[in-house]
Design an enzyme around this catalytic site. Sequence first.
Site, PDB file in Angstrom:
ATOM      1  NE  ARG A 245      -3.691  -2.397   0.087  1.00  0.00           N
ATOM      2  CZ  ARG A 245      -3.426  -3.523  -0.565  1.00  0.00           C
ATOM      3  NH1 ARG A 245      -2.334  -3.616  -1.309  1.00  0.00           N
ATOM      4  NH2 ARG A 245      -4.241  -4.561  -0.488  1.00  0.00           N
ATOM      5  CB  SER A 293      -8.891  -1.993   4.338  1.00  0.00           C
ATOM      6  OG  SER A 293      -9.503  -3.162   3.849  1.00  0.00           O
ATOM      7  CD  GLU A 363      -5.199   0.234   3.077  1.00  0.00           C
ATOM      8  OE1 GLU A 363      -5.769   0.227   1.973  1.00  0.00           O
ATOM      9  OE2 GLU A 363      -5.089  -0.788   3.779  1.00  0.00           O
TER      10      GLU A 363
END
Length: 375
Positions: A245, A293, A363
């Site tokens: 990510r 998420s 995130e």
Amino acid sequence: MAAPARRSRGLAGRPATPRRPLPDARRRGPDLGARRGDRAPRSRWRHRPRARGGGKLTAAVRDRLADLGRRLAASELAPSLRRDYRLGAHTTYRVGGPARLFVTINDRAGLDTLASIVADSSAAGGPLPVLVVGRGSNLLVADRGFDGLAVALGSGLATFEIDGTTVTAGGGALLPVLARASADAGLTGFEWAVGVPGTAGGAVRMNAGGHGSDMSESLVEAVVVDLHRGGSAALGVEELHLGYRTSSIATHQIVVSIKLQLRFGDRSAARASLAEIVQWRRANQPGGRNAGSVFTNPEPAAAGALIESAGAKGLRIGTAEVSPKHANFIQSDEEGCAADIVEVMREVRRLVTEQHGVDLAVETHLIGFEPWELP
């Protein structure tokens, strides 16, 4: 709303709260927000996300932003320029305050003009705060907004072309559209992207992924424009430093286009895979106002399992709630606010740290928050 009072730990004469065992990710179904364990972060240091665009502007920066606004208003970009434009409509949380300046770019010529103007302003007095907004599916903007220039890519930079096994797409192209078009062309390797509600450019910056794959598996190169320095460059996948990510793409850089290398496969099988992915997401992940998420998956467990095991599933603070359907999602009410979402993030991290000794990494990109407001 004020954060819930935190329980003291390590007091004399008081035993520490026993930690629950880590959930075993291998005993769960697929977590579509997860990446393979071999790519998960290994650091145990406390994660503290960076605030972008927060804090009071100095008089000098305020004057330079005003000058930037005048330059943009005097350019060919004037028709798409907005001032004090609310960013919530450009995020999937649907919350967040205004950007001081906002401009939509519809073609490469317009982007080159923007880069030239911003670079000149940055050269005169230092880099100006810039935010590139795609679909906003991994973005939370503070209620006070963003004191800087926000840039969105329009439909002219969302086109794509398929030539054999090569897919070339604009940075604003939608991932689900690319996934379906490549499957219809008899290509395989990009089916996972059908469930990711983002753009091609945003996917490169975050190295988006799911179902055991991510952008690094098929990306060949990305053309990037640097707003602070001006100019552009075609960067190979090695130069992008794609990780879990993450990538080397900075907040002031715009991914103009990408090139993917896929494989010929069975068209029917690819379409069946798309349908399976969509069905799984509908069954296991919530819709509505969320940004996917919230936390990256620590090794070896999945973040959602840790959150649920810590008793935070369904946790509500004000207008925000940990989804009862998937614990690694936070839902915002229709009249929600970013401050409540951040408070839920903070409380979830506290509970997981207390119960499991694991410090979850956020995130979601947090924009416009003061450092002490971060979860």
